[in-house]
Design a protein around this motif. Structure first.
Motif, PDB file in Angstrom:
ATOM      1  N   THR A 143       6.611  38.649  74.347  1.00  0.00           N
ATOM      2  CA  THR A 143       7.208  37.371  73.972  1.00  0.00           C
ATOM      3  C   THR A 143       7.837  37.505  72.590  1.00  0.00           C
ATOM      4  O   THR A 143       7.677  38.528  71.905  1.00  0.00           O
ATOM      5  N   GLY A 144       8.503  36.449  72.164  1.00  0.00           N
ATOM      6  CA  GLY A 144       9.052  36.448  70.818  1.00  0.00           C
ATOM      7  C   GLY A 144       7.964  36.591  69.776  1.00  0.00           C
ATOM      8  O   GLY A 144       8.160  37.247  68.738  1.00  0.00           O
ATOM      9  N   GLU A 145       6.806  36.005  70.018  1.00  0.00           N
ATOM     10  CA  GLU A 145       5.680  36.124  69.087  1.00  0.00           C
ATOM     11  C   GLU A 145       5.252  37.580  68.921  1.00  0.00           C
ATOM     12  O   GLU A 145       4.972  38.039  67.806  1.00  0.00           O
ATOM     13  N   ASP A 146       5.219  38.326  70.009  1.00  0.00           N
ATOM     14  CA  ASP A 146       4.851  39.746  69.937  1.00  0.00           C
ATOM     15  C   ASP A 146       5.833  40.517  69.059  1.00  0.00           C
ATOM     16  O   ASP A 146       5.432  41.365  68.248  1.00  0.00           O
ATOM     17  N   THR A 198      10.476  26.116  74.822  1.00  0.00           N
ATOM     18  CA  THR A 198       9.332  25.481  75.481  1.00  0.00           C
ATOM     19  C   THR A 198       9.768  24.943  76.846  1.00  0.00           C
ATOM     20  O   THR A 198      10.953  24.945  77.199  1.00  0.00           O
ATOM     21  N   ASP A 204      14.054  30.284  71.867  1.00  0.00           N
ATOM     22  CA  ASP A 204      13.041  31.191  71.312  1.00  0.00           C
ATOM     23  C   ASP A 204      13.778  32.281  70.530  1.00  0.00           C
ATOM     24  O   ASP A 204      13.810  33.447  70.882  1.00  0.00           O
ATOM     25  N   SER A 219      15.313  37.407  69.714  1.00  0.00           N
ATOM     26  CA  SER A 219      14.960  36.323  70.618  1.00  0.00           C
ATOM     27  C   SER A 219      14.203  36.872  71.814  1.00  0.00           C
ATOM     28  O   SER A 219      14.234  38.083  72.095  1.00  0.00           O
ATOM     29  N   ARG A 220      13.537  35.951  72.507  1.00  0.00           N
ATOM     30  CA  ARG A 220      13.027  36.278  73.828  1.00  0.00           C
ATOM     31  C   ARG A 220      14.196  36.146  74.789  1.00  0.00           C
ATOM     32  O   ARG A 220      15.040  35.261  74.635  1.00  0.00           O
ATOM     33  N   HIS A 280      14.738  36.781  81.603  1.00  0.00           N
ATOM     34  CA  HIS A 280      14.531  38.013  82.357  1.00  0.00           C
ATOM     35  C   HIS A 280      14.701  37.828  83.864  1.00  0.00           C
ATOM     36  O   HIS A 280      14.549  38.789  84.624  1.00  0.00           O
ATOM     37  N   PRO A 331       9.335  40.425  81.666  1.00  0.00           N
ATOM     38  CA  PRO A 331       9.632  39.635  80.463  1.00  0.00           C
ATOM     39  C   PRO A 331       9.820  40.577  79.269  1.00  0.00           C
ATOM     40  O   PRO A 331       9.099  41.568  79.137  1.00  0.00           O
ATOM     41  N   HIS A 332      10.761  40.257  78.428  1.00  0.00           N
ATOM     42  CA  HIS A 332      10.995  41.122  77.275  1.00  0.00           C
ATOM     43  C   HIS A 332      11.620  40.316  76.136  1.00  0.00           C
ATOM     44  O   HIS A 332      12.184  39.240  76.339  1.00  0.00           O
ATOM     45  N   ALA A 333      11.496  40.853  74.952  1.00  0.00           N
ATOM     46  CA  ALA A 333      12.031  40.214  73.745  1.00  0.00           C
ATOM     47  C   ALA A 333      12.390  41.312  72.757  1.00  0.00           C
ATOM     48  O   ALA A 333      11.903  42.444  72.856  1.00  0.00           O
TER      49      ALA A 333
END
Length: 732
Positions: free
Chosen positions: A314-317, A591, A608, A623-624, A627, A663-665
C-alpha cells in the motif's frame, strides 16, 4: 655608449631581453579570462579549425612524433607502493610550480581519482647534470598538463607516518607530459569559466568537483542500501511511445514514415508491468526521465529519478520504506561527511567534504556537521491544510508564522481597495523581523522592487502591506479601520487568529485576496509565493537567522483530479472531462468514500498520493496504483472522458493489469534535487555534470542543433513556415 652607437644586433638583443621580461611579468601576474573573451577565443579557434590546414610537412611530422611519445607511458604504481625509499610512477595533473630557489622547486601532481596530491621535489647542484636537465624539463612543462612522473619516495617533513602527513614526497626522476595544457587558457584564483567551457568549470572548481563526487557516493550507497533491503535493480527502455501521462513529451522521429518514439516522462508504466510480471517484490532504478516543460532552478528537461515500486504493498508501506531510506542516508552522511563554506564563491552555498579527506591535509578547514534528523516518524499534513496554512503544497516548515483567513473581519471598503474580485477570500501573514519599523519599511520596499511578475502582477490584486508601529494611528494598521483593527488584535474575540494578533513594533502584515473556490487546486496561492520570497529575502539580508535544519514532512490527501486551465502548460491526459489526473491517471483513490465520489463528484475525490517535502522542496512523490484493469479503464474512459484512441495508447498496461497484477505502490525520488539539498545548493545544475540552461540548451556541446535538410528527408519531417507556426524560430 650612446643610442646612436648601438648596433643592429645590440638593438635586437635588447628588444628580445625586454620581451622575455614582459612575458615573465605577464606569467607572474595571472589574468582572469572573461566569459566573453573565452567565447570569442572558442569561436575564433572553431573558425580557424574549419579552414584548410597550412601546417608544413615538417611540423606535421613533429606533431605525430609528440603524439607517439605520449601514446606510450609508464603505468602508475599501486597506491600502497608509496613507501619511503621506493621508486614509483604517479599520474595526474601538474600543479603550479613553487620555486624555492634557482636550483630547487616543488610541484604537486593531482590525480582526479585520489583524495590527496603527490608532492614532487626537483633540485640540482651542477649545471648540465641529469638533475639539471630534469629541472629544466619540469620548468618547461605547462601547469595543469597531464603527466607521468617517476621518482624516489622521500621522507616528508613533519611528524607522523606518510598517511598522517597527508601527501607523499617524490624526488623527481623523470617527467613525461602527456598533452600540454595550452598557455592561452589563463587560470587565476577564483576564475569563473563560462558554461560553454563546462570541462574547465569542472576542472578548476573544487566545489563542483566535490558535489559531483558526493552525488556518485550517494548513488553508490543507495544501490547497496536498497539491494540489502530486498529491492532489485532493473533498467527500463528510454525509447518508449507517446502516452498522455500529463506532461509534454520529447518525440524521437524514426525512418519509418509516420512513426516516432517518445522519451519517457518516467518509468511509471514499465515498473507497473514489472509488478504484474512477478519478477521482483521491490524494484528500483536510477532512471533517466524527460519532460518538455518550463524550466526552473530545480527542474531540467532531462533528469534522474531514484525510482521505486513495491508489489503486495500500500502507499503506507512505501512511505515507511522511503522514510527508512532517508533516515539511514542521513545517518551515513553524518558519519562520513561534513559541510564546508564555499570560500571561493560569493554565496552561502556549502560543499560536502569527506571526513577522511579532512584528516589528510584539510584539518584546518572550517566545517560543520550534517544536521541530524529525529527517529520520530516524519510529520504528515493533508494537502488542504498545507494550502490553507502555508499557501503551498510543499511548505517550508522553517518559515515562522502561518497564513490566516481574515476576510470575515475586514470591511468591504478595505477589501475593494486591494482587489476587484467579487466576494474574495483574503489571507494574511505576519512577518517578524529583527529591526525597527523604519528598517522593516526599507526591507518591504526592496522586496517589492524585486518581486517576480507572477507575484507582482497578480490579476486578483496586489498584496497589501502594513508595518506595525505603535507611534502611528492604529499602530500603522489604520487602513483596516477601527473595527477590523480591534478584532484583529483581540485574541480573546478571535482565538483562531491568536498566532497572528500578538503584534510587535516592526512586524510586517501582508494581505492578499484570492478567488473564493469550493476547494484548493494547484501548487500554491499568491500569498504562499510571497511568503516564500519574503522569507528568502529576509535570510539573505540577515534580518532573520538562517536555519540549517532539515524539516521533513509527508503531504498527503491530494485531490485525485485537478481542473484543466485554459492556458495550462501541460496537456494532461487529453480527456474531455474538464479536469486531469493530479498525479497521473494510474493513482488509486484514498478511501472507500473517494471511490463513491469518482462517479458523483470526482473533483472532491482524494487520492492515495503522497509527496516527500523538505524545507520547501518536493524531493519526490508517489502513490498507490490502480491494479485492476477494469477499474483503470473506467477511470480513463468514464471519469477522464478519454476517447477510444487515448485509452488504446495504454493497452499494454491494461493487459498487464488484467493478468492478475497484485496490489502495488511506488515512489520516485528526484535524485538531482536530493543531492542539491544535501549539498547545500539551491540549484540542481550544481550537481549535474552536464546541465541544461534555462532555455533547455547544453551550452558546452551546443545542443539542441538545427536539423539539416538531409535529416528532415531521412526522418520524413518538414518545417512549418513562420507564418503558420506560432513561436517558431527557424527564421530567426
Amino acid at each position: 655608449m650612446t643610442t646612436a652607437a648601438v648596433s643592429r644586433r645590440g638593438v635586437q638583443t635588447l628588444m628580445a631581453s625586454r620581451s622575455q621580461v614582459c612575458r615573465r611579468s605577464m606569467r607572474a601576474v595571472p589574468r582572469q579570462i572573461s566569459c566573453r573573451q573565452f567565447s570569442l577565443s572558442s569561436k575564433r579557434l572553431a573558425k580557424e579549425g574549419s579552414k584548410k590546414s597550412k601546417v608544413s610537412p615538417e611540423d606535421k611530422a613533429k606533431l605525430w612524433d609528440e603524439y607517439k611519445q605520449s601514446f606510450h607511458f609508464t603505468p602508475a604504481s599501486p597506491p600502497d607502493s608509496l613507501r619511503v625509499g621506493g621508486t614509483v610512477t604517479v599520474h595526474g595533473f601538474l600543479g603550479k610550480r613553487r620555486d624555492i630557489s634557482a636550483k630547487a622547486a616543488f610541484v604537486d601532481v593531482v590525480h582526479p581519482g585520489q583524495s590527496r596530491p603527490v608532492q614532487v621535489r626537483s633540485a640540482w647542484e651542477v649545471e648540465g647534470s641529469p638533475e639539471h636537465e630534469l629541472h629544466l624539463q619540469l620548468k618547461a612543462a605547462n601547469s595543469y598538463s597531464p603527466v607521468a612522473v617517476t621518482g624516489l619516495v622521500e621522507e616528508a617533513p613533519g611528524e607522523g607516518t606518510l598517511e598522517e602527513k597527508g601527501n607523499a614526497l617524490l624526488r623527481l626522476g623523470s617527467i613525461q607530459v602527456l598533452n600540454a595544457f595550452p598557455r592561452d587558457i589563463i587560470v587565476s584564483k577564483g576564475v569563473q569559466f563560462p558554461a560553454t567551457a563546462r570541462h574547465l568549470q569542472m576542472r578548476f572548481s573544487e566545489a563542483l568537483q566535490r558535489r559531483l563526487a558526493f552525488r556518485s557516493d550517494v548513488a553508490s550507497w543507495s544501490r547497496k542500501q536498497l539491494t540489502s533491503a530486498g529491492f532489485r535493480e532493473f533498467e527500463t527502455p528510454v525509447l518508449f511511445k507517446s502516452t498522455p501521462e500529463g506532461a509534454r513529451e520529447f518525440i524521437v522521429p524514426t525512418r519509418r514514415r509516420g512513426f516516432a518514439y517518445a522519451l519517457p516522462q518516467s518509468p511509471q508504466q514499465f515498473k507497473q508491468i514489472l509488478m504484474a510480471s512477478g519478477v521482483a517484490g521491490g524494484y528500483f532504478q536510477f532512471a533517466r526521465c524527460f519532460r518538455d516543460e518550463d524550466l526552473r532552478a530545480d527542474r531540467q528537461p532531462e533528469f534522474t529519478q531514484l525510482d521505486l515500486e513495491m508489489s503486495f504493498a500500500t502507499g503506507e508501506d512505501v512511505m515507511q520504506a522511503v522514510e527508512r531510506y532517508t533516515k539511514e542516508l542521513f545517518a551515513y552522511l553524518g558519519e562520513t561527511y561534513r559541510l564546508a563554506k564555499n570560500t571561493a564563491g560569493d554565496d552561502n552555498k556549502t560543499i560536502p567534504i569527506p571526513i577522511e579527506a579532512l584528516s589528510k591535509g584539510k584539518g584546518t578547514l572550517s566545517t560543520r556537521p550534517y544536521a541530524t534528523i529525529s527517529d520520530e516518524p516524519f510529520q504528515r499534513m493533508v494537502y488542504d491544510e498545507a494550502m490553507a496554512k502555508y499557501g503551498s503544497d510543499k511548505p517550508d516548515l522553517r518559515i515562522p508564522g502561518e497564513i490566516h483567513r481574515v476576510d470575515h473581519i475586514l470591511p468591504s471598503s478595505f477589501t475593494s481597495m486591494i482587489t476587484s474580485l467579487e466576494d474574495p477570500v483574503v489571507d494574511a501573514w505576519r512577518l517578524r523581523l529583527d529591526g525597527s519599523p523604519s528598517e522593516s519599511r526599507k526591507f518591504v520596499q526592496r522586496l517589492f522592487d524585486s518581486l517576480p511578475p507572477a507575484i507582482g502582477k497578480n490579476p486578483d490584486g496586489m498584496p497589501a502591506v502594513m508595518i506595525y508601529d505603535s507611534s502611528k494611528p492604529l499602530c500603522g494598521l489604520a487602513p483596516l479601520g477601527h473595527e477590523a483593527f480591534g478584532e484583529l488584535t483581540d485574541a480573546d474575540e478571535h482565538p483562531e487568529l491568536a498566532n497572528l494578533s500578538d503584534f510587535e513594533d516592526g512586524d510586517v502584515l501582508l494581505l492578499q485576496a484570492r478567488k473564493r473556490e469550493p476547494f484548493f487546486s494547484g501548487g500554491s496561492t499568491a500569498l504562499g509565493l510571497l511568503r516564500l520570497e519574503a522569507y528568502r529575502a529576509a535570510i539573505e539580508e540577515e534580518l532573520l537567522p538562517y536555519d540549517d535544519t532539515f524539516r521533513f514532512l509527508w503531504v498527503v490527501g491530494f485531490p485525485m483530479f485537478t481542473p484543466t486551465e485554459a492556458d495550462a502548460a501541460d496537456p494532461g491526459q487529453g480527456g474531455h472531462a474538464g479536469f486531469s489526473a493530479t498525479h497521473h491517471p494510474f493513482t488509486a483513490p484514498l478511501t472507500e468514500q473517494d471511490f463513491e465520489l469518482l462517479t458523483t463528484d470526482p473533483l472532491r475525490a482524494k487520492a492515495d498520493h503522497y509527496d516527500l517535502v523538505v524545507n520547501g522542496v518536493e524531493l519526490g512523490g508517489g502513490s498507490r496504483r490502480i491494479h485492476v484493469a477494469a477499474v483503470q479503464e473506467a477511470v480513463m474512459r468514464d471519469i477522464l472522458k478519454m476517447d477510444d484512441a487515448g485509452v488504446a495508447q495504454f493497452g499494454h498496461l491494461l493487459e498487464a493489469l488484467r493478468a492478475g497484477c497484485p496490489p502495488h505502490a511506488g515512489f520516485a525520488l528526484g535524485f538531482d534535487r536530493l543531492v542539491a539539498v544535501l549539498s547545500g545548493t539551491g540549484s540542481v545544475r550544481d550537481v549535474i555534470a552536464f546541465p541544461k540552461s534555462m532555455k533547455g540548451e547544453d551550452q558546452s556541446v551546443k545542443s539542441p542543433g538545427r536539423l539539416t535538410p538531409a535529416q528532415l528527408e531521412t526522418y520524413h519531417l518538414a518545417l512549418r513556415s513562420a507564418k503558420t507556426s506560432q513561436g517558431d524560430d527557424t527564421k530567426k
